[in-house]
Design a protein around this motif. Structure first.
Motif, PDB file in Angstrom:
ATOM      1  N   ASN A 139       0.831  -1.202   0.000  1.00  0.00           N
ATOM      2  CA  ASN A 139       0.000   0.000   0.000  1.00  0.00           C
ATOM      3  C   ASN A 139       0.868   1.255   0.000  1.00  0.00           C
ATOM      4  OD1 ASN A 139      -2.410  -1.529   0.267  1.00  0.00           O
ATOM      5  ND2 ASN A 139      -2.095  -1.670   2.476  1.00  0.00           N
ATOM      6  N   THR A 182      -2.849  -1.310   6.761  1.00  0.00           N
ATOM      7  CA  THR A 182      -1.666  -2.127   6.512  1.00  0.00           C
ATOM      8  C   THR A 182      -1.305  -2.949   7.743  1.00  0.00           C
ATOM      9  OG1 THR A 182      -0.820  -0.514   4.920  1.00  0.00           O
ATOM     10  CG2 THR A 182       0.771  -2.054   5.860  1.00  0.00           C
ATOM     11  N   ASP A 238      -1.666  -7.015   7.876  1.00  0.00           N
ATOM     12  CA  ASP A 238      -0.431  -7.780   8.028  1.00  0.00           C
ATOM     13  C   ASP A 238      -0.606  -8.841   9.109  1.00  0.00           C
ATOM     14  OD1 ASP A 238       2.415  -8.204   7.348  1.00  0.00           O
ATOM     15  OD2 ASP A 238       2.741  -7.582   9.438  1.00  0.00           O
ATOM     16  N   VAL A 292       1.775  -7.823   4.314  1.00  0.00           N
ATOM     17  CA  VAL A 292       1.207  -6.532   3.921  1.00  0.00           C
ATOM     18  C   VAL A 292       2.180  -5.442   4.348  1.00  0.00           C
ATOM     19  CG1 VAL A 292      -0.795  -5.009   4.039  1.00  0.00           C
ATOM     20  CG2 VAL A 292      -1.109  -7.486   4.241  1.00  0.00           C
ATOM     21  N   SER A 312       3.669  -1.124   3.667  1.00  0.00           N
ATOM     22  CA  SER A 312       3.335   0.210   3.166  1.00  0.00           C
ATOM     23  C   SER A 312       4.594   0.993   2.861  1.00  0.00           C
ATOM     24  CB  SER A 312       2.481   0.984   4.178  1.00  0.00           C
ATOM     25  OG  SER A 312       3.293   1.677   5.109  1.00  0.00           O
TER      26      SER A 312
END
Length: 275
Positions: free
Chosen positions: A136, A163, A167, A177, A179
Protein backbone atom coordinates in the motif's frame (compact mmCIF):
# COMPACT_ATOMS: atom_id res chain seq x y z
CA UNK A 1 10.41 -21.62 -12.17
CA UNK A 2 7.20 -19.57 -12.32
CA UNK A 3 7.69 -15.92 -13.27
CA UNK A 4 6.85 -13.53 -10.46
CA UNK A 5 4.22 -10.90 -11.10
CA UNK A 6 3.11 -7.49 -9.82
CA UNK A 7 -0.09 -5.56 -10.46
CA UNK A 8 0.24 -1.79 -9.94
CA UNK A 9 -2.49 0.86 -9.77
CA UNK A 10 -1.59 4.43 -10.68
CA UNK A 11 0.88 2.91 -13.13
CA UNK A 12 0.43 5.63 -15.75
CA UNK A 13 2.90 8.04 -14.11
CA UNK A 14 4.99 8.90 -11.07
CA UNK A 15 5.55 6.30 -8.36
CA UNK A 16 3.52 3.63 -10.12
CA UNK A 17 5.55 3.98 -13.32
CA UNK A 18 8.84 3.86 -11.39
CA UNK A 19 7.76 0.71 -9.54
CA UNK A 20 6.77 -0.88 -12.85
CA UNK A 21 10.20 -0.09 -14.33
CA UNK A 22 12.03 -1.48 -11.31
CA UNK A 23 10.17 -4.78 -11.15
CA UNK A 24 10.21 -5.24 -14.92
CA UNK A 25 13.98 -4.75 -14.87
CA UNK A 26 14.13 -7.57 -12.31
CA UNK A 27 12.33 -9.89 -14.72
CA UNK A 28 8.82 -9.72 -13.24
CA UNK A 29 5.64 -9.74 -15.30
CA UNK A 30 3.99 -6.35 -14.75
CA UNK A 31 0.34 -5.34 -14.89
CA UNK A 32 -0.39 -1.62 -14.70
CA UNK A 33 -3.74 0.08 -14.16
CA UNK A 34 -4.74 3.71 -14.46
CA UNK A 35 -7.60 5.93 -15.60
CA UNK A 36 -5.25 7.61 -18.08
CA UNK A 37 -4.90 5.57 -21.27
CA UNK A 38 -2.07 7.76 -22.58
CA UNK A 39 -0.13 7.36 -19.36
CA UNK A 40 -0.54 3.59 -19.51
CA UNK A 41 0.78 3.54 -23.07
CA UNK A 42 3.76 5.70 -22.12
CA UNK A 43 4.67 3.44 -19.19
CA UNK A 44 4.31 0.30 -21.29
CA UNK A 45 6.66 1.77 -23.90
CA UNK A 46 9.35 2.11 -21.23
CA UNK A 47 9.18 -1.57 -20.23
CA UNK A 48 10.62 -4.67 -21.92
CA UNK A 49 8.52 -5.87 -24.84
CA UNK A 50 5.94 -8.44 -23.82
CA UNK A 51 6.49 -7.91 -20.12
CA UNK A 52 3.55 -5.61 -19.41
CA UNK A 53 -0.23 -5.74 -19.52
CA UNK A 54 -2.36 -2.60 -19.19
CA UNK A 55 -5.78 -2.04 -17.64
CA UNK A 56 -7.77 1.18 -17.83
CA UNK A 57 -10.24 1.53 -14.95
CA UNK A 58 -11.07 3.70 -11.94
CA UNK A 59 -9.93 2.20 -8.62
CA UNK A 60 -13.21 3.27 -7.00
CA UNK A 61 -14.99 0.78 -9.29
CA UNK A 62 -15.16 -2.63 -7.58
CA UNK A 63 -16.01 -4.44 -10.80
CA UNK A 64 -13.01 -2.80 -12.46
CA UNK A 65 -10.75 -4.34 -9.83
CA UNK A 66 -12.32 -7.77 -10.20
CA UNK A 67 -12.13 -7.80 -13.99
CA UNK A 68 -8.56 -6.50 -14.21
CA UNK A 69 -7.12 -8.86 -11.60
CA UNK A 70 -8.94 -11.86 -13.06
CA UNK A 71 -7.58 -11.06 -16.52
CA UNK A 72 -4.03 -10.50 -15.24
CA UNK A 73 -4.19 -13.76 -13.27
CA UNK A 74 -4.86 -15.65 -16.52
CA UNK A 75 -1.29 -14.76 -17.50
CA UNK A 76 0.17 -15.75 -14.13
CA UNK A 77 -1.32 -19.17 -13.53
CA UNK A 78 -3.99 -17.83 -11.18
CA UNK A 79 -1.63 -16.33 -8.61
CA UNK A 80 -0.28 -12.77 -8.31
CA UNK A 81 2.89 -12.25 -6.28
CA UNK A 82 2.42 -8.56 -5.42
CA UNK A 83 -0.41 -6.07 -5.73
CA UNK A 84 0.71 -2.45 -5.35
CA UNK A 85 -2.25 -0.42 -4.08
CA UNK A 86 -0.66 2.82 -5.26
CA UNK A 87 -3.25 5.05 -6.98
CA UNK A 88 -4.03 8.23 -5.05
CA UNK A 89 -4.80 11.93 -5.20
CA UNK A 90 -3.01 14.88 -3.55
CA UNK A 91 -4.85 17.55 -1.59
CA UNK A 92 -4.19 20.42 0.76
CA UNK A 93 -5.52 23.58 2.32
CA UNK A 94 -7.74 24.20 5.34
CA UNK A 95 -10.79 22.00 5.69
CA UNK A 96 -12.99 25.08 5.25
CA UNK A 97 -11.57 25.51 1.73
CA UNK A 98 -12.15 21.91 0.66
CA UNK A 99 -15.47 21.41 -1.10
CA UNK A 100 -17.68 18.46 -0.19
CA UNK A 101 -17.10 17.08 -3.69
CA UNK A 102 -13.32 17.21 -3.20
CA UNK A 103 -13.68 15.67 0.25
CA UNK A 104 -15.72 12.75 -1.06
CA UNK A 105 -13.37 12.18 -3.99
CA UNK A 106 -10.30 12.08 -1.80
CA UNK A 107 -11.89 9.67 0.66
CA UNK A 108 -13.04 7.49 -2.22
CA UNK A 109 -9.72 7.28 -4.07
CA UNK A 110 -7.22 7.41 -1.21
CA UNK A 111 -9.01 5.19 1.27
CA UNK A 112 -12.14 3.37 0.09
CA UNK A 113 -10.44 2.22 -3.13
CA UNK A 114 -7.50 0.88 -1.12
CA UNK A 115 -9.93 -1.36 0.78
CA UNK A 116 -11.45 -2.43 -2.54
CA UNK A 117 -8.00 -3.32 -3.85
CA UNK A 118 -7.13 -5.29 -0.74
CA UNK A 119 -10.32 -7.34 -0.83
CA UNK A 120 -10.07 -8.01 -4.56
CA UNK A 121 -6.40 -8.99 -4.29
CA UNK A 122 -6.72 -11.45 -1.43
CA UNK A 123 -7.41 -14.71 -3.31
CA UNK A 124 -4.62 -14.10 -5.84
CA UNK A 125 -2.07 -13.20 -3.16
CA UNK A 126 -3.09 -16.23 -1.11
CA UNK A 127 -2.25 -18.47 -4.05
CA UNK A 128 1.24 -16.94 -4.06
CA UNK A 129 1.80 -17.73 -0.36
CA UNK A 130 4.33 -17.41 1.21
CA UNK A 131 5.56 -14.83 -1.31
CA UNK A 132 2.27 -12.95 -1.70
CA UNK A 133 2.45 -9.30 -0.66
CA UNK A 134 0.03 -6.38 -0.67
CA UNK A 135 1.97 -3.12 -0.95
CA UNK A 136 0.00 0.00 0.00
CA UNK A 137 1.20 3.53 -0.72
CA UNK A 138 0.64 5.55 2.44
CA UNK A 139 2.54 8.78 3.18
CA UNK A 140 4.70 10.58 5.72
CA UNK A 141 1.56 12.69 6.23
CA UNK A 142 0.25 9.75 8.28
CA UNK A 143 2.94 10.22 10.94
CA UNK A 144 1.46 13.37 12.50
CA UNK A 145 -1.39 15.61 11.41
CA UNK A 146 -0.30 18.96 10.00
CA UNK A 147 -2.29 22.09 9.28
CA UNK A 148 -3.82 22.17 5.80
CA UNK A 149 -3.48 18.39 5.39
CA UNK A 150 -6.46 17.18 7.41
CA UNK A 151 -8.20 15.19 4.67
CA UNK A 152 -5.11 13.87 2.90
CA UNK A 153 -3.36 13.00 6.17
CA UNK A 154 -6.44 11.23 7.51
CA UNK A 155 -6.75 9.06 4.40
CA UNK A 156 -3.09 8.08 4.56
CA UNK A 157 -3.30 7.39 8.30
CA UNK A 158 -6.17 5.08 7.41
CA UNK A 159 -3.97 3.29 4.87
CA UNK A 160 -1.24 2.94 7.51
CA UNK A 161 -3.70 1.42 9.99
CA UNK A 162 -5.16 -0.90 7.34
CA UNK A 163 -1.67 -2.13 6.51
CA UNK A 164 -0.93 -3.01 10.13
CA UNK A 165 -4.27 -4.77 10.60
CA UNK A 166 -4.05 -6.83 7.43
CA UNK A 167 -0.43 -7.78 8.03
CA UNK A 168 -1.66 -9.48 11.21
CA UNK A 169 -4.89 -10.89 9.75
CA UNK A 170 -3.34 -12.28 6.58
CA UNK A 171 -0.22 -13.67 8.23
CA UNK A 172 -2.29 -16.79 8.95
CA UNK A 173 -2.40 -17.57 5.23
CA UNK A 174 1.12 -16.44 4.40
CA UNK A 175 0.40 -13.00 2.92
CA UNK A 176 2.60 -10.07 3.94
CA UNK A 177 1.21 -6.53 3.92
CA UNK A 178 3.55 -3.55 3.66
CA UNK A 179 3.33 0.21 3.17
CA UNK A 180 5.48 2.90 1.62
CA UNK A 181 5.51 6.20 3.52
CA UNK A 182 7.19 8.77 1.26
CA UNK A 183 7.55 12.47 1.91
CA UNK A 184 7.43 14.80 -1.10
CA UNK A 185 8.00 12.96 -4.38
CA UNK A 186 8.54 15.05 -7.51
CA UNK A 187 5.75 13.64 -9.68
CA UNK A 188 3.17 15.22 -12.03
CA UNK A 189 0.64 15.22 -9.17
CA UNK A 190 2.57 18.06 -7.50
CA UNK A 191 1.91 20.27 -10.52
CA UNK A 192 -1.73 20.48 -9.42
CA UNK A 193 -3.08 23.07 -6.96
CA UNK A 194 -3.99 21.68 -3.52
CA UNK A 195 -7.71 22.37 -4.02
CA UNK A 196 -10.07 24.19 -6.38
CA UNK A 197 -9.92 27.48 -4.51
CA UNK A 198 -6.19 27.85 -5.23
CA UNK A 199 -4.11 28.21 -8.38
CA UNK A 200 -0.56 27.70 -7.08
CA UNK A 201 0.80 24.16 -7.68
CA UNK A 202 1.65 22.09 -4.61
CA UNK A 203 5.23 21.85 -5.86
CA UNK A 204 5.71 25.63 -5.55
CA UNK A 205 4.67 25.55 -1.89
CA UNK A 206 7.12 22.71 -1.19
CA UNK A 207 9.96 24.62 -2.84
CA UNK A 208 9.07 27.79 -0.93
CA UNK A 209 9.13 25.85 2.34
CA UNK A 210 12.64 24.60 1.53
CA UNK A 211 11.67 20.93 1.75
CA UNK A 212 13.46 18.22 -0.18
CA UNK A 213 12.06 16.12 -3.01
CA UNK A 214 12.72 12.40 -3.20
CA UNK A 215 13.22 10.94 -6.70
CA UNK A 216 10.61 8.39 -7.80
CA UNK A 217 13.46 5.95 -8.47
CA UNK A 218 14.23 5.95 -4.74
CA UNK A 219 10.60 5.09 -3.97
CA UNK A 220 10.80 2.19 -6.44
CA UNK A 221 13.91 0.85 -4.73
CA UNK A 222 12.14 1.08 -1.38
CA UNK A 223 9.16 -0.74 -2.87
CA UNK A 224 11.47 -3.59 -3.85
CA UNK A 225 12.90 -3.69 -0.32
CA UNK A 226 9.43 -3.55 1.21
CA UNK A 227 8.25 -6.56 -0.78
CA UNK A 228 11.33 -8.56 0.22
CA UNK A 229 11.81 -7.29 3.79
CA UNK A 230 10.31 -7.62 7.25
CA UNK A 231 9.42 -3.98 7.98
CA UNK A 232 5.70 -3.25 7.85
CA UNK A 233 6.27 0.43 7.00
CA UNK A 234 9.11 1.88 4.96
CA UNK A 235 9.86 5.58 5.39
CA UNK A 236 11.02 7.12 2.12
CA UNK A 237 13.06 10.35 2.03
CA UNK A 238 14.89 12.52 4.54
CA UNK A 239 11.77 14.49 5.48
CA UNK A 240 9.83 11.32 6.30
CA UNK A 241 12.62 9.91 8.47
CA UNK A 242 13.10 13.20 10.30
CA UNK A 243 9.37 13.55 10.90
CA UNK A 244 9.21 10.04 12.39
CA UNK A 245 12.10 10.78 14.77
CA UNK A 246 10.59 14.03 15.96
CA UNK A 247 7.16 12.42 16.37
CA UNK A 248 8.69 9.73 18.58
CA UNK A 249 10.90 11.87 20.78
CA UNK A 250 9.54 15.43 20.56
CA UNK A 251 5.82 15.31 19.67
CA UNK A 252 5.32 18.76 21.20
CA UNK A 253 7.55 20.25 18.53
CA UNK A 254 5.34 18.84 15.81
CA UNK A 255 2.28 20.31 17.45
CA UNK A 256 4.02 23.68 17.56
CA UNK A 257 5.06 23.31 13.92
CA UNK A 258 1.48 22.51 12.90
CA UNK A 259 0.22 25.69 14.58
CA UNK A 260 2.94 27.79 12.92
CA UNK A 261 1.88 26.46 9.53
CA UNK A 262 -1.74 27.32 10.26
CA UNK A 263 -0.82 30.88 11.34
CA UNK A 264 1.37 31.34 8.26
CA UNK A 265 -1.54 30.33 6.07
CA UNK A 266 -3.87 32.82 7.77
CA UNK A 267 -1.35 35.63 7.30
CA UNK A 268 -0.92 34.81 3.62
CA UNK A 269 -4.68 34.77 3.18
CA UNK A 270 -4.93 38.18 4.85
CA UNK A 271 -2.35 39.67 2.54
CA UNK A 272 -4.05 38.14 -0.49
CA UNK A 273 -7.36 39.69 0.57
CA UNK A 274 -5.73 43.13 0.88
CA UNK A 275 -4.12 42.80 -2.53
Amino acid sequence: MTQKSIFITGGGSGIGRAIAQKFAAEGWLVGIADRNAQGLAETKALLPHGGCLTYQFDVTDRSGWDEALADFAKETGGAITVVANNAGLPSGGPLTEVTHEELDQLLDVNLRAVFYGAKASYPYLKRSSPEGCLLNTASAAAIYGMANQSVYGATKAGVKSLTESLDAEWSTVGIRVRSLMPSFIDTPLLQQPPNRSRNTPIRDAVVKAGLEFTPVETVAEEAWKAVHGDKVHRLVGKTARKLARVAKWFPGKLRERARILAEAHERSEGRAAQD
